[in-house]
Motif scaffolding. Structure first.
Motif, PDB file in Angstrom:
ATOM      1  N   ASN A  37       0.816  -1.202   0.000  1.00 50.96           N
ATOM      2  CA  ASN A  37       0.000   0.000   0.000  1.00 50.96           C
ATOM      3  C   ASN A  37       0.859   1.266   0.000  1.00 50.96           C
ATOM      4  O   ASN A  37       0.530   2.246  -0.679  1.00 50.96           O
ATOM      5  CB  ASN A  37      -0.929   0.009   1.210  1.00 50.96           C
ATOM      6  CG  ASN A  37      -1.925   1.149   1.153  1.00 50.96           C
ATOM      7  OD1 ASN A  37      -2.700   1.266   0.206  1.00 50.96           O
ATOM      8  ND2 ASN A  37      -1.894   2.015   2.155  1.00 50.96           N
ATOM      9  N   GLU A  38       1.969   1.250   0.747  1.00 53.42           N
ATOM     10  CA  GLU A  38       2.827   2.429   0.757  1.00 53.42           C
ATOM     11  C   GLU A  38       3.443   2.683  -0.615  1.00 53.42           C
ATOM     12  O   GLU A  38       3.488   3.827  -1.089  1.00 53.42           O
ATOM     13  CB  GLU A  38       3.944   2.292   1.798  1.00 53.42           C
ATOM     14  CG  GLU A  38       4.843   3.533   1.838  1.00 53.42           C
ATOM     15  CD  GLU A  38       5.983   3.419   2.821  1.00 53.42           C
ATOM     16  OE1 GLU A  38       6.815   4.350   2.849  1.00 53.42           O
ATOM     17  OE2 GLU A  38       6.058   2.415   3.550  1.00 53.42           O
ATOM     18  N   ARG A  39       3.901   1.625  -1.271  1.00 56.74           N
ATOM     19  CA  ARG A  39       4.490   1.785  -2.605  1.00 56.74           C
ATOM     20  C   ARG A  39       3.439   2.267  -3.600  1.00 56.74           C
ATOM     21  O   ARG A  39       3.716   3.125  -4.452  1.00 56.74           O
ATOM     22  CB  ARG A  39       5.127   0.472  -3.066  1.00 56.74           C
ATOM     23  CG  ARG A  39       6.441   0.156  -2.345  1.00 56.74           C
ATOM     24  CD  ARG A  39       6.979  -1.209  -2.730  1.00 56.74           C
ATOM     25  NE  ARG A  39       7.352  -1.282  -4.131  1.00 56.74           N
ATOM     26  CZ  ARG A  39       8.527  -0.896  -4.625  1.00 56.74           C
ATOM     27  NH1 ARG A  39       9.454  -0.372  -3.821  1.00 56.74           N
ATOM     28  NH2 ARG A  39       8.794  -1.031  -5.909  1.00 56.74           N
ATOM     29  N   PRO A 126       4.119  11.500 -23.264  1.00 54.44           N
ATOM     30  CA  PRO A 126       4.866  12.507 -22.500  1.00 54.44           C
ATOM     31  C   PRO A 126       5.966  11.941 -21.605  1.00 54.44           C
ATOM     32  O   PRO A 126       7.036  12.528 -21.474  1.00 54.44           O
ATOM     33  CB  PRO A 126       3.779  13.205 -21.675  1.00 54.44           C
ATOM     34  CG  PRO A 126       2.520  12.998 -22.447  1.00 54.44           C
ATOM     35  CD  PRO A 126       2.658  11.643 -23.080  1.00 54.44           C
ATOM     36  N   HIS A 127       5.696  10.788 -20.951  1.00 58.00           N
ATOM     37  CA  HIS A 127       6.662  10.276 -19.978  1.00 58.00           C
ATOM     38  C   HIS A 127       6.771   8.759 -20.064  1.00 58.00           C
ATOM     39  O   HIS A 127       5.794   8.070 -20.340  1.00 58.00           O
ATOM     40  CB  HIS A 127       6.252  10.648 -18.547  1.00 58.00           C
ATOM     41  CG  HIS A 127       6.117  12.119 -18.315  1.00 58.00           C
ATOM     42  ND1 HIS A 127       7.195  12.964 -18.205  1.00 58.00           N
ATOM     43  CD2 HIS A 127       5.013  12.895 -18.166  1.00 58.00           C
ATOM     44  CE1 HIS A 127       6.775  14.200 -18.010  1.00 58.00           C
ATOM     45  NE2 HIS A 127       5.455  14.179 -17.986  1.00 58.00           N
ATOM     46  N   GLY A 128       7.978   8.258 -19.794  1.00 56.54           N
ATOM     47  CA  GLY A 128       8.211   6.832 -19.663  1.00 56.54           C
ATOM     48  C   GLY A 128       8.911   6.556 -18.350  1.00 56.54           C
ATOM     49  O   GLY A 128       9.616   7.416 -17.817  1.00 56.54           O
ATOM     50  N   LEU A 129       8.701   5.364 -17.803  1.00 56.69           N
ATOM     51  CA  LEU A 129       9.332   4.983 -16.547  1.00 56.69           C
ATOM     52  C   LEU A 129       9.707   3.510 -16.635  1.00 56.69           C
ATOM     53  O   LEU A 129       8.850   2.655 -16.837  1.00 56.69           O
ATOM     54  CB  LEU A 129       8.383   5.214 -15.366  1.00 56.69           C
ATOM     55  CG  LEU A 129       8.936   4.876 -13.974  1.00 56.69           C
ATOM     56  CD1 LEU A 129      10.153   5.731 -13.644  1.00 56.69           C
ATOM     57  CD2 LEU A 129       7.849   5.047 -12.912  1.00 56.69           C
ATOM     58  N   ASP A 141      11.873   2.138  -8.964  1.00 57.10           N
ATOM     59  CA  ASP A 141      12.013   2.161  -7.506  1.00 57.10           C
ATOM     60  C   ASP A 141      12.495   3.516  -7.008  1.00 57.10           C
ATOM     61  O   ASP A 141      12.061   3.982  -5.941  1.00 57.10           O
ATOM     62  CB  ASP A 141      12.973   1.062  -7.064  1.00 57.10           C
ATOM     63  CG  ASP A 141      12.382  -0.329  -7.230  1.00 57.10           C
ATOM     64  OD1 ASP A 141      11.184  -0.497  -6.913  1.00 57.10           O
ATOM     65  OD2 ASP A 141      13.093  -1.237  -7.676  1.00 57.10           O
ATOM     66  N   VAL A 142      13.384   4.149  -7.769  1.00 60.22           N
ATOM     67  CA  VAL A 142      13.851   5.484  -7.397  1.00 60.22           C
ATOM     68  C   VAL A 142      12.688   6.470  -7.407  1.00 60.22           C
ATOM     69  O   VAL A 142      12.554   7.318  -6.515  1.00 60.22           O
ATOM     70  CB  VAL A 142      14.980   5.945  -8.340  1.00 60.22           C
ATOM     71  CG1 VAL A 142      15.300   7.423  -8.127  1.00 60.22           C
ATOM     72  CG2 VAL A 142      16.231   5.091  -8.143  1.00 60.22           C
ATOM     73  N   ALA A 143      11.817   6.341  -8.417  1.00 61.20           N
ATOM     74  CA  ALA A 143      10.655   7.235  -8.505  1.00 61.20           C
ATOM     75  C   ALA A 143       9.738   7.061  -7.299  1.00 61.20           C
ATOM     76  O   ALA A 143       9.260   8.044  -6.709  1.00 61.20           O
ATOM     77  CB  ALA A 143       9.888   6.951  -9.796  1.00 61.20           C
ATOM     78  N   ILE A 144       9.495   5.822  -6.908  1.00 62.56           N
ATOM     79  CA  ILE A 144       8.634   5.569  -5.753  1.00 62.56           C
ATOM     80  C   ILE A 144       9.259   6.129  -4.471  1.00 62.56           C
ATOM     81  O   ILE A 144       8.585   6.793  -3.666  1.00 62.56           O
ATOM     82  CB  ILE A 144       8.354   4.062  -5.623  1.00 62.56           C
ATOM     83  CG1 ILE A 144       7.391   3.611  -6.732  1.00 62.56           C
ATOM     84  CG2 ILE A 144       7.775   3.715  -4.246  1.00 62.56           C
ATOM     85  CD1 ILE A 144       7.102   2.134  -6.740  1.00 62.56           C
ATOM     86  N   ALA A 145      10.549   5.882  -4.302  1.00 62.73           N
ATOM     87  CA  ALA A 145      11.224   6.350  -3.090  1.00 62.73           C
ATOM     88  C   ALA A 145      11.251   7.872  -2.993  1.00 62.73           C
ATOM     89  O   ALA A 145      11.259   8.436  -1.895  1.00 62.73           O
ATOM     90  CB  ALA A 145      12.637   5.787  -3.045  1.00 62.73           C
TER      91      ALA A 145
END
Length: 513
Positions: A37-39, A126-129, A141-145
């Motif tokens: 849930n946090e992620r 517009p964006h890719g991840l 993972d960097v984006a989530i953190a």
């Protein structure tokens, strides 16, 4: 932060935060409900930070993993729409789908980095991840953190869209079935009770999560109940049996297409695997051969058939475990909150024993197809979804799928629509006429055979046709055989007579691919 009432990840994080929700044994990733849930919450904020608003679509092209569920719950918190993409499709097929739903962001696995880079450019996304499960510095993972766990939660209803899932159509172009939060909830209810889903359930998930079967039979219902899912990133029969055999895994639930069960039967460790902990094994996606059913039932495994489709979220009918032996071969009866009937082409219910088309309605049925009102209108009669499957009902009300009204065939659990393949074959300038029919295959259930008429003065080799198909569509759609003929049989209105082609060419040797 308030919790949306349809957000069962948030609910379970509150009720059982330290319970293991998802295990990926191939990467050893483990998520408790609190972590899941946090992620999801942080991902929701990251999406909003990159311009995602209510109703925006987020594409996902990824191998099996926890990320699918993280995104599912993230978009639900902010009113966005998740669109899982079939990674077996070729670039032109994916381009068509992306242009249809117009994603704000494309999230993708590192395995698909090259094709997704091309898709982002071609479709002006517009964006890719990128997800990279091999790197501790995965951009995903960097984006989530980096994001705060405080998204602006949107107030939705059960009638709001949760997903769009693309399924090929008889016109040869994929259709986006709209999946609402209500459909997801009723699928959890319909499958939960009938498939003995409890907080103690542990499922081994092997089907691709871009499929409704992988996502919803029974993964989402088990997360809804507070159980655990064990996700295989890549299916391998022997490895799947090892996980089922492992008492520490304690697998209680399994769902697959007939081909998976057949491959597992052929694995060297099948006979030695302890199957006694399995409470429910479901099979769907294609008619299951009796030898497969009987082999698993003979091992004491509760292997039961059901029927469903993307548009039914997917549970439509299910054979109760108590009837698994007595009604071998049946797809069972309609699940709890559905109404099913066998009807003629006008929707009039037929007497039991007569073959007609299977119709279904209920809160688990799609409201229609994304940006395709014509297909939506054609799919319903008096609120009933016309499934396109021929079926009959015995005197006890058990349903048997006997054929398909449409020309679609199923290869290894994947639906293949001939019109889609024919459209690609017609791109070849040498082709005057083309038709695809499904023919029996011991391994895949069915494979495609192309029956082709060449233009006068032209030449075309079977391998040239196959190579063209391989460049332009997923491999499972590519015909396994090619037959050349002088003309295709047609009726007075010009429609190709597929039944006559089957009579003429199913048993006739053809040029293999």
């Amino acid at each position: 932060m308030s919790v949306p009432y349809y957000d069962w990840a948030a609910h379970q994080a509150d009720v059982r935060p330290d319970t293991l929700a998802i295990l990926d044994p191939q990467t050893n990733r483990r998520l408790t409900y609190a972590q899941l849930n946090e992620r999801a919450t942080r991902l929701a904020r990251w999406l909003q930070n990159h311009g995602v608003e209510r109703g925006d679509r987020i594409g996902l092209l990824a191998c099996n993993g926890p990320e699918t569920f993280e995104l599912e719950f993230a978009v639900g918190k902010i009113g966005a729409v998740m669109v899982p993409l079939n990674w077996r499709l070729a670039q032109p097929e994916l381009e068509y789908i992306l242009r249809n739903f117009v994603p704000r962001i494309l999230i993708y696995d590192a395995d698909f980095c090259e094709i997704c880079g091309a898709l982002i450019t071609a479709c002006d996304i517009p964006h890719g991840l990128m997800i990279d499960v091999t790197s501790p510095d995965s951009p995903y993972d960097v984006a989530i953190a980096s994001a705060d766990p405080d998204p602006a939660v949107e107030t939705l209803t059960h009638d709001d869209l949760a997903m769009i899932m693309y399924t090929s159509g008889t016109t040869g172009k994929p259709k986006g079935a709209m999946i609402t939060h209500r459909m997801n909830l009723y699928n959890c209810i319909n499958l939960g009770f009938s498939s003995r889903v409890t907080p103690d359930a542990v499922q081994l998930v092997v089907l691709p999560l871009f499929h409704t079967g992988g996502l919803n039979c029974y993964a989402n219902p088990i997360l809804h109940a507070g159980g655990q899912i064990v996700i295989m990133r890549d299916f391998e029969p022997g490895a799947a049996l090892d996980l089922i055999d492992d008492p520490e895994m304690a697998i209680t639930h399994f769902f697959a297409v007939p081909a998976h069960y057949q491959f597992m039967m052929q694995a060297p460790n099948f006979e030695s695997t302890d199957l006694s902990r399995l409470a429910v094994c479901g099979v769907g996606g294609a008619p299951c051969a009796l030898p497969i059913l009987e082999t698993w039932l003979g091992r004491g495994t509760p292997l039961v058939q059901g029927w469903g489709m993307t548009e039914t979220s997917p549970a439509g009918t299910l054979l109760d475990i108590r009837d698994a032996r007595r009604k071998v071969g049946s797809a069972g009866k309609g699940v709890t909150h559905t109404e099913v009937k066998i009807a003629d082409e006008d929707g009039n219910e037929l007497p039991r024993g007569q073959t007609g088309e299977l119709f279904i309605r209920g809160p688990n049925i799609t409201p229609g197809y994304w940006k395709n009102p014509e297909a939506t209108a054609a799919a319903f009669i008096d609120g009933f979804l016309k499934t396109g499957d021929a079926a009959k009902m015995d005197d006890e009300g058990f349903i048997y799928i006997v054929d398909r009204w449409k020309d679609m065939y199923i290869s290894g659990g994947e639906n293949v629509y001939p019109a889609e393949v024919e459209n690609v074959i017609y791109q070849l300038p040498q082709v005057a006429e083309a038709a695809i029919i499904g023919v029996p295959d011991e391994r895949w259930g069915e494979v495609g055979k192309a029956v082709v008429v060449i233009k006068p003065g032209q030449e075309l080799e079977a391998q040239e046709l196959i190579s063209h198909c391989l460049r332009n569509m997923a491999k499972f759609k590519v015909p396994a055989f090619v037959t050349f003929t002088d003309a295709l049989p047609r009726n007075a209105t010009g429609k190709i007579l597929k039944w006559e082609l089957r009579q003429r060419f199913v048993s006739e040797p053809a040029a293999p691919s």
